[in-house]
Design a protein around this motif. Structure first.
Motif, PDB file in Angstrom:
ATOM      1  N   LEU A   5      37.051  39.650  31.468  1.00  0.00           N
ATOM      2  CA  LEU A   5      35.630  39.908  31.667  1.00  0.00           C
ATOM      3  C   LEU A   5      34.924  38.707  32.291  1.00  0.00           C
ATOM      4  CD1 LEU A   5      33.159  41.757  31.303  1.00  0.00           C
ATOM      5  CD2 LEU A   5      32.913  40.807  29.003  1.00  0.00           C
ATOM      6  N   ASP A   6      35.205  37.519  31.800  1.00  0.00           N
ATOM      7  CA  ASP A   6      34.546  36.320  32.328  1.00  0.00           C
ATOM      8  C   ASP A   6      34.850  36.130  33.814  1.00  0.00           C
ATOM      9  OD1 ASP A   6      33.402  35.738  29.863  1.00  0.00           O
ATOM     10  OD2 ASP A   6      35.137  34.561  29.207  1.00  0.00           O
ATOM     11  N   LYS A   7      36.086  36.394  34.206  1.00  0.00           N
ATOM     12  CA  LYS A   7      36.475  36.263  35.613  1.00  0.00           C
ATOM     13  C   LYS A   7      35.719  37.282  36.462  1.00  0.00           C
ATOM     14  CE  LYS A   7      40.420  36.563  38.693  1.00  0.00           C
ATOM     15  NZ  LYS A   7      41.806  36.999  38.842  1.00  0.00           N
ATOM     16  N   PHE A   8      35.604  38.513  35.948  1.00  0.00           N
ATOM     17  CA  PHE A   8      34.876  39.535  36.699  1.00  0.00           C
ATOM     18  C   PHE A   8      33.407  39.156  36.842  1.00  0.00           C
ATOM     19  CE2 PHE A   8      32.191  43.266  37.060  1.00  0.00           C
ATOM     20  CZ  PHE A   8      32.769  43.926  38.129  1.00  0.00           C
ATOM     21  N   VAL A   9      32.783  38.699  35.763  1.00  0.00           N
ATOM     22  CA  VAL A   9      31.365  38.332  35.782  1.00  0.00           C
ATOM     23  C   VAL A   9      31.126  37.169  36.746  1.00  0.00           C
ATOM     24  CG1 VAL A   9      29.471  37.398  34.380  1.00  0.00           C
ATOM     25  CG2 VAL A   9      30.899  39.243  33.478  1.00  0.00           C
ATOM     26  N   ALA A  10      32.064  36.235  36.801  1.00  0.00           N
ATOM     27  CA  ALA A  10      31.928  35.081  37.696  1.00  0.00           C
ATOM     28  C   ALA A  10      32.016  35.494  39.160  1.00  0.00           C
ATOM     29  CB  ALA A  10      32.995  34.042  37.374  1.00  0.00           C
ATOM     30  N   SER A  11      32.814  36.497  39.427  1.00  0.00           N
ATOM     31  CA  SER A  11      32.994  36.921  40.818  1.00  0.00           C
ATOM     32  C   SER A  11      33.233  38.432  40.876  1.00  0.00           C
ATOM     33  CB  SER A  11      34.186  36.177  41.418  1.00  0.00           C
ATOM     34  OG  SER A  11      34.395  36.605  42.737  1.00  0.00           O
ATOM     35  N   PRO A  12      32.161  39.238  40.662  1.00  0.00           N
ATOM     36  CA  PRO A  12      32.348  40.694  40.667  1.00  0.00           C
ATOM     37  C   PRO A  12      32.646  41.219  42.069  1.00  0.00           C
ATOM     38  CG  PRO A  12      30.036  40.147  40.417  1.00  0.00           C
ATOM     39  CD  PRO A  12      30.790  38.853  40.409  1.00  0.00           C
ATOM     40  N   SER A  13      33.460  42.254  42.086  1.00  0.00           N
ATOM     41  CA  SER A  13      33.759  42.913  43.359  1.00  0.00           C
ATOM     42  C   SER A  13      33.977  44.398  43.116  1.00  0.00           C
ATOM     43  CB  SER A  13      35.007  42.311  44.014  1.00  0.00           C
ATOM     44  OG  SER A  13      36.165  42.671  43.291  1.00  0.00           O
ATOM     45  N   VAL A  14      33.688  45.157  44.160  1.00  0.00           N
ATOM     46  CA  VAL A  14      33.880  46.606  44.080  1.00  0.00           C
ATOM     47  C   VAL A  14      35.355  46.921  43.907  1.00  0.00           C
ATOM     48  CG1 VAL A  14      33.628  48.784  45.327  1.00  0.00           C
ATOM     49  CG2 VAL A  14      31.838  47.059  45.465  1.00  0.00           C
ATOM     50  N   GLU A  15      36.201  46.188  44.589  1.00  0.00           N
ATOM     51  CA  GLU A  15      37.640  46.432  44.520  1.00  0.00           C
ATOM     52  C   GLU A  15      38.160  46.273  43.094  1.00  0.00           C
ATOM     53  OE1 GLU A  15      36.211  44.241  46.725  1.00  0.00           O
ATOM     54  OE2 GLU A  15      36.274  45.600  48.435  1.00  0.00           O
ATOM     55  N   GLU A  16      37.734  45.197  42.445  1.00  0.00           N
ATOM     56  CA  GLU A  16      38.190  44.987  41.068  1.00  0.00           C
ATOM     57  C   GLU A  16      37.600  46.048  40.143  1.00  0.00           C
ATOM     58  OE1 GLU A  16      38.788  41.663  37.581  1.00  0.00           O
ATOM     59  OE2 GLU A  16      37.784  41.052  39.433  1.00  0.00           O
ATOM     60  N   LEU A  17      36.337  46.374  40.337  1.00  0.00           N
ATOM     61  CA  LEU A  17      35.697  47.403  39.511  1.00  0.00           C
ATOM     62  C   LEU A  17      36.429  48.731  39.661  1.00  0.00           C
ATOM     63  CD1 LEU A  17      33.329  47.830  37.549  1.00  0.00           C
ATOM     64  CD2 LEU A  17      31.964  48.554  39.505  1.00  0.00           C
ATOM     65  N   ASP A  18      36.864  49.047  40.886  1.00  0.00           N
ATOM     66  CA  ASP A  18      37.606  50.284  41.135  1.00  0.00           C
ATOM     67  C   ASP A  18      38.944  50.307  40.399  1.00  0.00           C
ATOM     68  OD1 ASP A  18      35.722  51.536  42.707  1.00  0.00           O
ATOM     69  OD2 ASP A  18      36.575  50.804  44.599  1.00  0.00           O
ATOM     70  N   SER A  19      39.517  49.132  40.174  1.00  0.00           N
ATOM     71  CA  SER A  19      40.840  49.080  39.551  1.00  0.00           C
ATOM     72  C   SER A  19      40.779  49.099  38.019  1.00  0.00           C
ATOM     73  CB  SER A  19      41.582  47.818  40.005  1.00  0.00           C
ATOM     74  OG  SER A  19      40.963  46.663  39.447  1.00  0.00           O
ATOM     75  N   LEU A  20      39.572  49.001  37.457  1.00  0.00           N
ATOM     76  CA  LEU A  20      39.444  48.927  36.005  1.00  0.00           C
ATOM     77  C   LEU A  20      39.605  50.279  35.333  1.00  0.00           C
ATOM     78  CD1 LEU A  20      36.385  46.502  35.652  1.00  0.00           C
ATOM     79  CD2 LEU A  20      38.823  45.953  35.614  1.00  0.00           C
ATOM     80  N   LYS A  21      40.078  50.230  34.094  1.00  0.00           N
ATOM     81  CA  LYS A  21      40.129  51.422  33.251  1.00  0.00           C
ATOM     82  C   LYS A  21      38.735  51.649  32.673  1.00  0.00           C
ATOM     83  CE  LYS A  21      43.976  49.575  31.252  1.00  0.00           C
ATOM     84  NZ  LYS A  21      44.800  49.336  30.072  1.00  0.00           N
ATOM     85  N   LYS A  22      38.527  52.831  32.124  1.00  0.00           N
ATOM     86  CA  LYS A  22      37.217  53.153  31.555  1.00  0.00           C
ATOM     87  C   LYS A  22      36.818  52.150  30.488  1.00  0.00           C
ATOM     88  CE  LYS A  22      34.457  56.654  29.219  1.00  0.00           C
ATOM     89  NZ  LYS A  22      34.394  58.007  28.685  1.00  0.00           N
ATOM     90  N   SER A  23      37.736  51.801  29.610  1.00  0.00           N
ATOM     91  CA  SER A  23      37.414  50.869  28.523  1.00  0.00           C
ATOM     92  C   SER A  23      36.979  49.515  29.068  1.00  0.00           C
ATOM     93  CB  SER A  23      38.612  50.703  27.585  1.00  0.00           C
ATOM     94  OG  SER A  23      39.724  50.176  28.290  1.00  0.00           O
ATOM     95  N   GLU A  24      37.543  49.115  30.187  1.00  0.00           N
ATOM     96  CA  GLU A  24      37.181  47.835  30.794  1.00  0.00           C
ATOM     97  C   GLU A  24      35.811  47.917  31.470  1.00  0.00           C
ATOM     98  OE1 GLU A  24      41.813  46.524  31.647  1.00  0.00           O
ATOM     99  OE2 GLU A  24      40.694  47.612  33.185  1.00  0.00           O
ATOM    100  N   ILE A  25      35.530  49.053  32.101  1.00  0.00           N
ATOM    101  CA  ILE A  25      34.210  49.251  32.709  1.00  0.00           C
ATOM    102  C   ILE A  25      33.142  49.271  31.624  1.00  0.00           C
ATOM    103  CG2 ILE A  25      32.776  50.877  34.027  1.00  0.00           C
ATOM    104  CD1 ILE A  25      35.328  51.664  35.557  1.00  0.00           C
ATOM    105  N   VAL A  26      33.480  49.842  30.478  1.00  0.00           N
ATOM    106  CA  VAL A  26      32.553  49.862  29.346  1.00  0.00           C
ATOM    107  C   VAL A  26      32.235  48.435  28.908  1.00  0.00           C
ATOM    108  CG1 VAL A  26      32.397  50.433  26.882  1.00  0.00           C
ATOM    109  CG2 VAL A  26      33.120  52.178  28.523  1.00  0.00           C
TER     110      VAL A  26
END
Length: 136
Positions: A5-26
């Protein structure tokens, strides 16, 4: 690779968001305090996250046009219809069981009434027989 989560928050991207599972998006949505319902589909929650990230200027507005596509399969609708059908089946089964119980209760009541009537007739015959013998 596990979701960070910290890595995503530091550098969010659509590509990474697309690869996440529902629980991770939550987890991402909760981190940003985005209001949603857990019953929502993954794509719906993802859209909320993307809209938030765009509104906050974290991602460019063009991602909303290209990142989210409406699912073409009808999995959700089919599941909903299946659940409705199962609910109707259970309701009909309960109705049949209730009707069966009511019929059995009615039959039991009729049986008891017949037995009472037969007992009453037997007692009347015995009384007539008793008085008939005494009178002679």
């Amino acid at each position: 690779m596990p979701f960070n989560l910290d890595k995503f928050v530091a550098s969010p991207s659509v590509e990474e968001l697309d690869s996440l599972k529902k629980s991770e998006i939550v987890k991402v949505a909760k981190h940003y305090s985005i209001e949603f319902q857990l019953l929502m589909r993954k794509d719906e929650i993802k859209r909320y996250v993307l809209e938030y990230l765009v509104d906050e200027g974290i991602l460019p507005s063009t991602v909303l046009e290209t990142a989210i596509t409406v699912p073409t399969d009808n999995t959700f609708e089919l599941k909903r219809l299946e659940m409705e059908m199962n609910k109707e089946i259970r309701l009909k089964e309960r109705e049949r069981e209730k009707e069966k119980e009511e019929r059995e209760m009615q039959m039991q009541k009729e049986k008891e009434e017949r037995e009472m009537q037969m007992q009453k007739e037997k007692e009347e015959r015995e009384m007539l027989g008793y008085w008939g013998i005494r009178c002679f």
